[in-house]
Enzyme design. Structure first.
Site, PDB file in Angstrom:
ATOM      1  N   ASP A  13       0.448  -1.201  -0.291  1.00 21.42           N
ATOM      2  CA  ASP A  13      -0.237  -0.432   0.176  1.00 21.42           C
ATOM      3  C   ASP A  13       0.583   1.154   0.294  1.00 21.42           C
ATOM      4  O   ASP A  13       0.460   2.534   0.753  1.00 21.42           O
ATOM      5  CB  ASP A  13      -1.014   0.027   1.270  1.00 21.42           C
ATOM      6  CG  ASP A  13      -1.809  -1.332   1.583  1.00 21.42           C
ATOM      7  OD1 ASP A  13      -1.859  -2.023   0.547  1.00 21.42           O
ATOM      8  OD2 ASP A  13      -1.921  -1.622   3.026  1.00 21.42           O
ATOM      9  N   GLU A 194     -11.214   1.316  -4.192  1.00 23.20           N
ATOM     10  CA  GLU A 194     -10.202   1.135  -3.004  1.00 23.20           C
ATOM     11  C   GLU A 194      -9.757   1.755  -3.117  1.00 23.20           C
ATOM     12  O   GLU A 194      -9.114   2.636  -4.811  1.00 23.20           O
ATOM     13  CB  GLU A 194      -9.804   0.119  -1.996  1.00 23.20           C
ATOM     14  CG  GLU A 194      -9.061  -1.630  -2.638  1.00 23.20           C
ATOM     15  CD  GLU A 194      -8.890  -2.499  -1.902  1.00 23.20           C
ATOM     16  OE1 GLU A 194      -9.306  -2.302  -1.075  1.00 23.20           O
ATOM     17  OE2 GLU A 194      -8.899  -3.766  -2.015  1.00 23.20           O
TER      18      GLU A 194
END
Length: 541
Positions: A13, A194
């Site tokens: 991420d 997302e």
């Protein structure tokens, strides 16, 4: 050229920011404390682990957080003379069914903001933002206003759990979100939308998201609008980076991207990726971070250099002087007052309750606490596995009085996946050595090797990992190494080895642990710890 991945081992991420000549990448740490890893570079090719900013109880307390929860998807930006860090603390994940999110799943996500004028200073106490979903990101518009975007979670039956990307203004003066939230992007048919980030360029607002799940179907989606609140039109190719339907790509699971522009105006994307074990399809190194050069077209859309969205194993470096850093030390002797930066522990903001580097100088002392896999007070200190082949060893002094006390060397993914070479005590055979294995993908969840009686005194413990093969050895005094006969499966320490519906978002660690379930807190002392990456060995020796 830059060789990918740039951040090896569990570093998912990525969020990247440039401040002057310096580049910083923040990555998720999940249940590992301190929270958020920040790496630093001057040339985009060479990186060093610089700091972990969430290190006080007022900023982060993950005791009780389930496996693969805790700190998700940080967003690192710089504006108004401050670094801004947004992060989620996930308190409940639940259990899903098909497709990763289609079962009824009540989840708890709490999103926070901390700031600091320097990247490696003491960051502020957090400002609570919201709990409507995860992957929050802060956008600084050129008129001085600030906006939060995050994934919206919809737990209602029959609804899309990933309900879109919502936007809401943030008031720094009031230290809270203001106004109404707006759903600006519902995603594409591959779903699981997302990881939003917003940018502004040439009069357009650009939104990138991750879609398709963080496994083999992961992708980076781009859309744009003349208005901040939309509507957003999809990129002509929809997905600007992906390894979907490319099983031979060396970098799989590509997605969850962020963009940065060099001083010369070149655009680079950082994104998470995975490198499966050969012939096994499991990523023991977890989700890593890659980077590659991108190109803006005449149509003001961003694409990979080949135009096909392929993740690159090698990408051109910017025209910057190389600035390599000294390699990490292979051997740590625990001579300092602080734990070496490569090491972390689990969940607790109170490390003094779990271990000490000063109670016995030159040693790491672990206090026996709860069981291996506890979600609260677990005395385990470990570092990331960052290569598919490595050697690790340690020297331990530990004299258990009974069977409820144990300590040793552990290869650990989470509470359901580990191999633990440990010393304990038995009424019949006395002090002994054995391995406890916890497997997520077999009918029997845990198993033990036969105990090996050993004399009192200092013991050295060793593990050798070659792809999916894992072997343990030990020695007392100056004797030769004694190899345990069993060959263990290292591939269970991966995202892909799992019980259905469980979250698996981290990676393999190797380190030391100590338990005392009697409550007496019997301690173990570790003189040193060595971790050495190497080439594949056909057999241990």
């Amino acid at each position: 050229m830059i060789r990918n991945p740039i951040l090896k081992g569990f570093n998912p991420d990525p969020s990247i920011v440039r401040v002057g000549d310096d580049y910083y990448i923040a990555t998720s740490t999940f249940e590992w404390f301190p929270g958020v890893q920040i790496h630093h570079s001057r040339d985009l090719a060479n990186w060093r682990l610089l700091t972990r900013p969430l290190r006080r109880a007022s900023q982060l307390d993950m005791r009780g957080d389930p496996d693969s929860c805790g700190v998700w998807a940080p967003c690192l930006t710089y504006s108004d003379g401050l670094f801004w860090l947004i992060y989620t603390d996930v308190k409940r994940y639940g259990r899903t069914t098909v497709g990763g999110a289609s079962g009824a799943s009540l989840r708890d996500f709490h999103n926070y903001l901390v700031t600091c004028p320097t990247i490696d200073g003491d960051w502020s106490d957090p400002v609570y933002l919201n709990s409507s979903g995860f992957d929050p990101s802060l956008f600084h518009d050129d008129d001085g206003r600030k906006y939060l975007v995050n994934q919206l979670w919809d737990h209602r039956p029959g609804r899309n759990r990933f309900a879109g990307i919502v936007l809401q203004e943030y008031s720094h003066r009031e230290r809270k979100l203001v106004g109404e939230r707006t759903n600006i992007f519902k995603g594409t048919p591959i779903g699981l939308t997302e990881a939003p980030h917003l940018y502004k360029r040439n009069g357009y607002y650009y939104l990138i998201t991750a879609e398709g799940g963080t496994g083999w179907g992961h992708a980076v989606t781009m859309a744009r609008s003349r208005s901040l609140t939309g509507p957003y039109e999809l990129h002509p190719d929809k997905y600007i980076i992906t390894a979907r339907d490319r099983p031979r790509a060396p970098l799989q699971r590509a997605g969850h991207a962020d963009l940065v522009e060099t001083e010369a105006g070149e655009t680079y994307a950082v994104y998470l990726c995975g490198r499966p074990l050969p012939n096994r399809g499991r990523c023991v190194l977890g989700r890593e971070t890659a980077i590659q050069k991108m190109v803006w077209g005449a149509d003001d859309w961003l694409r990979t250099r080949d135009g096909g969205g392929n993740p690159e194993l090698e990408t051109p470096a910017p025209a910057l002087p190389p600035e390599p850093f000294a390699p990490a030390r292979e051997r740590e002797d625990f001579d300092g007052d602080r734990l070496p930066i490569d090491f972390q522990w689990l969940r607790s903001p109170h490390p003094e309750d779990l271990f000490s580097t000063t109670a016995r100088r030159g040693h790491l002392r672990l206090f026996g606490r709860e069981t291996l896999g506890s979600l609260f007070r677990q005395s385990l200190v470990a570092r990331r596995q960052q290569a598919q082949c490595f050697s690790a060893s340690t020297a331990m002094e530990f004299e258990p009085a009974h069977f409820q006390q144990a300590a040793g060397l552990v290869c650990y993914y989470n509470s359901a996946k580990f191999h633990y070479l440990h010393v304990s005590h038995d009424d019949e055979i006395g002090r002994h050595l054995r391995v406890m294995t916890c497997t997520p993908d077999s009918p029997q969840s845990d198993s033990f090797t036969a105990p090996i009686p050993i004399a009192a005194g200092r013991i050295e413990l060793r593990v050798e990992v070659d792809l999916e093969r894992l072997r343990f050895a030990y020695r007392l005094g100056e004797r030769a190494w004694t190899w345990l006969p069993e060959v263990f499966d290292a591939s269970i320490l991966s995202d892909e080895a799992t019980t259905p519906g469980a979250p698996n978002f981290t990676g393999a660690f190797v380190g030391v642990a100590c338990q005392d379930t009697s409550g007496a807190a019997r301690h173990a002392d570790f003189d040193w710890f060595e971790y050495r990456e190497r080439e594949y060995q056909s057999s241990s020796s």
